[in-house]
Design a protein around this motif. Structure first.
Motif, PDB file in Angstrom:
ATOM      1  N   ILE A  28      49.810 -40.330  61.728  1.00 25.81           N
ATOM      2  CA  ILE A  28      48.750 -39.353  61.961  1.00 25.81           C
ATOM      3  C   ILE A  28      47.497 -40.058  62.476  1.00 25.81           C
ATOM      4  O   ILE A  28      46.840 -39.587  63.415  1.00 25.81           O
ATOM      5  CB  ILE A  28      48.430 -38.578  60.660  1.00 25.81           C
ATOM      6  CG1 ILE A  28      49.656 -37.766  60.214  1.00 25.81           C
ATOM      7  CG2 ILE A  28      47.234 -37.665  60.851  1.00 25.81           C
ATOM      8  CD1 ILE A  28      49.481 -37.093  58.866  1.00 25.81           C
ATOM      9  N   GLU A  29      47.158 -41.199  61.888  1.00 27.47           N
ATOM     10  CA  GLU A  29      45.981 -41.954  62.325  1.00 27.47           C
ATOM     11  C   GLU A  29      46.120 -42.390  63.789  1.00 27.47           C
ATOM     12  O   GLU A  29      45.160 -42.323  64.557  1.00 27.47           O
ATOM     13  CB  GLU A  29      45.793 -43.182  61.439  1.00 27.47           C
ATOM     14  CG  GLU A  29      45.410 -42.874  60.007  1.00 27.47           C
ATOM     15  CD  GLU A  29      45.333 -44.132  59.161  1.00 27.47           C
ATOM     16  OE1 GLU A  29      45.320 -45.233  59.744  1.00 27.47           O
ATOM     17  OE2 GLU A  29      45.302 -44.010  57.928  1.00 27.47           O
ATOM     18  N   VAL A  30      47.312 -42.848  64.156  1.00 30.99           N
ATOM     19  CA  VAL A  30      47.522 -43.305  65.527  1.00 30.99           C
ATOM     20  C   VAL A  30      47.359 -42.144  66.504  1.00 30.99           C
ATOM     21  O   VAL A  30      46.715 -42.284  67.553  1.00 30.99           O
ATOM     22  CB  VAL A  30      48.909 -43.954  65.680  1.00 30.99           C
ATOM     23  CG1 VAL A  30      49.236 -44.213  67.152  1.00 30.99           C
ATOM     24  CG2 VAL A  30      48.977 -45.259  64.901  1.00 30.99           C
ATOM     25  N   VAL A  31      47.921 -40.994  66.177  1.00 30.30           N
ATOM     26  CA  VAL A  31      47.782 -39.831  67.053  1.00 30.30           C
ATOM     27  C   VAL A  31      46.317 -39.430  67.156  1.00 30.30           C
ATOM     28  O   VAL A  31      45.827 -39.058  68.228  1.00 30.30           O
ATOM     29  CB  VAL A  31      48.646 -38.654  66.550  1.00 30.30           C
ATOM     30  CG1 VAL A  31      48.377 -37.395  67.373  1.00 30.30           C
ATOM     31  CG2 VAL A  31      50.133 -39.008  66.630  1.00 30.30           C
ATOM     32  N   ALA A  32      45.584 -39.515  66.041  1.00 30.84           N
ATOM     33  CA  ALA A  32      44.164 -39.163  66.055  1.00 30.84           C
ATOM     34  C   ALA A  32      43.381 -40.086  66.980  1.00 30.84           C
ATOM     35  O   ALA A  32      42.462 -39.649  67.684  1.00 30.84           O
ATOM     36  CB  ALA A  32      43.597 -39.227  64.639  1.00 30.84           C
ATOM     37  N   GLU A  33      43.733 -41.364  66.996  1.00 28.78           N
ATOM     38  CA  GLU A  33      42.979 -42.336  67.783  1.00 28.78           C
ATOM     39  C   GLU A  33      43.438 -42.407  69.238  1.00 28.78           C
ATOM     40  O   GLU A  33      42.625 -42.601  70.144  1.00 28.78           O
ATOM     41  CB  GLU A  33      43.114 -43.724  67.154  1.00 28.78           C
ATOM     42  CG  GLU A  33      42.457 -43.845  65.795  1.00 28.78           C
ATOM     43  CD  GLU A  33      42.725 -45.187  65.138  1.00 28.78           C
ATOM     44  OE1 GLU A  33      43.417 -46.028  65.757  1.00 28.78           O
ATOM     45  OE2 GLU A  33      42.255 -45.396  64.003  1.00 28.78           O
ATOM     46  N   ARG A  34      44.755 -42.252  69.476  1.00 22.10           N
ATOM     47  CA  ARG A  34      45.309 -42.526  70.806  1.00 22.10           C
ATOM     48  C   ARG A  34      46.036 -41.348  71.443  1.00 22.10           C
ATOM     49  O   ARG A  34      46.450 -41.440  72.594  1.00 22.10           O
ATOM     50  CB  ARG A  34      46.287 -43.708  70.724  1.00 22.10           C
ATOM     51  CG  ARG A  34      45.727 -44.922  70.019  1.00 22.10           C
ATOM     52  CD  ARG A  34      46.716 -46.073  70.061  1.00 22.10           C
ATOM     53  NE  ARG A  34      46.274 -47.188  69.235  1.00 22.10           N
ATOM     54  CZ  ARG A  34      46.923 -48.335  69.140  1.00 22.10           C
ATOM     55  NH1 ARG A  34      48.053 -48.507  69.818  1.00 22.10           N
ATOM     56  NH2 ARG A  34      46.463 -49.318  68.369  1.00 22.10           N
ATOM     57  N   GLU A  37      50.722 -39.811  73.236  1.00 22.80           N
ATOM     58  CA  GLU A  37      51.247 -40.846  74.122  1.00 22.80           C
ATOM     59  C   GLU A  37      51.016 -42.251  73.572  1.00 22.80           C
ATOM     60  O   GLU A  37      51.676 -43.206  74.007  1.00 22.80           O
ATOM     61  CB  GLU A  37      50.621 -40.738  75.519  1.00 22.80           C
ATOM     62  CG  GLU A  37      49.122 -40.996  75.575  1.00 22.80           C
ATOM     63  CD  GLU A  37      48.274 -39.809  75.157  1.00 22.80           C
ATOM     64  OE1 GLU A  37      47.035 -39.918  75.213  1.00 22.80           O
ATOM     65  OE2 GLU A  37      48.857 -38.761  74.783  1.00 22.80           O
ATOM     66  N   GLY A  38      50.115 -42.404  72.626  1.00 21.35           N
ATOM     67  CA  GLY A  38      49.851 -43.714  72.052  1.00 21.35           C
ATOM     68  C   GLY A  38      50.690 -44.025  70.822  1.00 21.35           C
ATOM     69  O   GLY A  38      50.553 -45.106  70.234  1.00 21.35           O
ATOM     70  N   LEU A  39      51.561 -43.096  70.440  1.00 26.99           N
ATOM     71  CA  LEU A  39      52.378 -43.290  69.247  1.00 26.99           C
ATOM     72  C   LEU A  39      53.575 -44.182  69.568  1.00 26.99           C
ATOM     73  O   LEU A  39      54.436 -43.821  70.367  1.00 26.99           O
ATOM     74  CB  LEU A  39      52.860 -41.938  68.720  1.00 26.99           C
ATOM     75  CG  LEU A  39      53.604 -41.981  67.382  1.00 26.99           C
ATOM     76  CD1 LEU A  39      52.626 -42.225  66.242  1.00 26.99           C
ATOM     77  CD2 LEU A  39      54.368 -40.681  67.138  1.00 26.99           C
ATOM     78  N   THR A  40      53.617 -45.347  68.960  1.00 28.84           N
ATOM     79  CA  THR A  40      54.762 -46.261  69.077  1.00 28.84           C
ATOM     80  C   THR A  40      55.059 -46.817  67.695  1.00 28.84           C
ATOM     81  O   THR A  40      54.209 -46.780  66.790  1.00 28.84           O
ATOM     82  CB  THR A  40      54.462 -47.428  70.031  1.00 28.84           C
ATOM     83  OG1 THR A  40      53.419 -48.242  69.457  1.00 28.84           O
ATOM     84  CG2 THR A  40      54.027 -46.931  71.409  1.00 28.84           C
ATOM     85  N   HIS A  41      56.259 -47.341  67.525  1.00 29.21           N
ATOM     86  CA  HIS A  41      56.583 -47.973  66.251  1.00 29.21           C
ATOM     87  C   HIS A  41      55.629 -49.129  65.961  1.00 29.21           C
ATOM     88  O   HIS A  41      55.194 -49.333  64.824  1.00 29.21           O
ATOM     89  CB  HIS A  41      58.033 -48.469  66.254  1.00 29.21           C
ATOM     90  CG  HIS A  41      59.040 -47.385  66.080  1.00 29.21           C
ATOM     91  ND1 HIS A  41      59.642 -46.749  67.142  1.00 29.21           N
ATOM     92  CD2 HIS A  41      59.553 -46.800  64.957  1.00 29.21           C
ATOM     93  CE1 HIS A  41      60.485 -45.830  66.687  1.00 29.21           C
ATOM     94  NE2 HIS A  41      60.454 -45.844  65.361  1.00 29.21           N
ATOM     95  N   ARG A  42      55.293 -49.878  66.998  1.00 27.32           N
ATOM     96  CA  ARG A  42      54.423 -51.038  66.806  1.00 27.32           C
ATOM     97  C   ARG A  42      53.015 -50.612  66.387  1.00 27.32           C
ATOM     98  O   ARG A  42      52.415 -51.211  65.485  1.00 27.32           O
ATOM     99  CB  ARG A  42      54.369 -51.854  68.098  1.00 27.32           C
ATOM    100  CG  ARG A  42      53.665 -53.203  67.944  1.00 27.32           C
ATOM    101  CD  ARG A  42      53.785 -54.022  69.223  1.00 27.32           C
ATOM    102  NE  ARG A  42      55.164 -54.280  69.566  1.00 27.32           N
ATOM    103  CZ  ARG A  42      55.914 -55.252  69.022  1.00 27.32           C
ATOM    104  NH1 ARG A  42      55.376 -56.042  68.096  1.00 27.32           N
ATOM    105  NH2 ARG A  42      57.156 -55.426  69.394  1.00 27.32           N
ATOM    106  N   SER A  43      52.472 -49.568  67.038  1.00 27.86           N
ATOM    107  CA  SER A  43      51.114 -49.129  66.686  1.00 27.86           C
ATOM    108  C   SER A  43      51.076 -48.545  65.277  1.00 27.86           C
ATOM    109  O   SER A  43      50.104 -48.740  64.543  1.00 27.86           O
ATOM    110  CB  SER A  43      50.614 -48.096  67.707  1.00 27.86           C
ATOM    111  OG  SER A  43      51.415 -46.924  67.696  1.00 27.86           O
TER     112      SER A  43
END
Length: 200
Positions: A28-34, A37-43
């Motif tokens: 959820i944090e990654v989607v909020a920030e990026r 399209e910014g959601l990856t296993h690494r992120s």
């Protein structure tokens, strides 16, 4: 042989029982920030502070990550809404309370509101996510219907979602008075309509 059994045992019973939930919240944090399209296993692994292998262990594909993020976001939102509804006095003006809730979503919770809509819209192109997004709609309908009636609850749920999105993205956003008027019309409309039907 003993070493292999020990390794297998660790895989079956990880030391960090909350890791799956942490990964879900990190998504959820990654989607909020990026954005989606910014959601990856690494992120997500970096945001959760876990090894990359942990994210792929629990969620093999990006759609798995999206699904758990949407489920977690919906569960968090439903919990907050239920707490809000339970805190309202029984004699509260529901239209006023709903208008204040919409404005509060933007004023106090805009980042989480944006990510929840990002995840919700993702269901348009990912059929497996639709069940989760529909469950969120159903929760809204039931909660608002408990203060009105089932049909009005459904109407309010659709109006609520649309108004939150408008207030977030519109420039300028609709004023509070307009939001309250729309909710009041949705709640009072059936009674007014019935009155017109019985006029000579």
């Amino acid at each position: 042989m003993a070493t292999r059994q020990g390794t297998g045992s660790r895989r079956m019973r990880p030391n960090d029982p909350d890791r799956r939930t942490r990964i879900a919240r990190a998504a959820i944090e990654v989607v909020a920030e990026r954005g989606i399209e910014g959601l990856t296993h690494r992120s997500v692994a970096a945001a959760a502070g876990v090894p990359l292998g942990s994210t792929t262990y629990y969620f093999q594909t990006l759609d798995d990550l999206l699904e758990v993020a949407l489920r977690q976001a919906a569960a968090d939102n439903v919990r907050r809404l239920r707490e809000w509804e339970e805190s309202l006095p029984q004699d509260a003006e529901f239209a006023v309370a709903l208008a204040e809730l919409v404005m509060g979503y933007v004023r106090d919770q805009q980042p989480s509101t944006v990510v929840e809509y990002d995840l919700y819209v993702a269901a348009l192109h990912r059929p497996r996510l639709r069940t989760v997004s529909m469950a969120w709609d159903q929760a809204l309908t039931e909660l608002f219907g408990s203060r009105t009636d089932p049909i009005t609850g459904r109407l309010l749920a659709g109006l609520f979602c649309g108004l939150v999105m408008q207030v977030v993205i519109a420039d300028p956003s609709p004023p509070y008075s307009e939001v309250e008027t729309l909710f009041r019309r949705a709640i009072d409309g059936p009674a007014e309509h019935a009155g017109r039907m019985h006029r000579p």
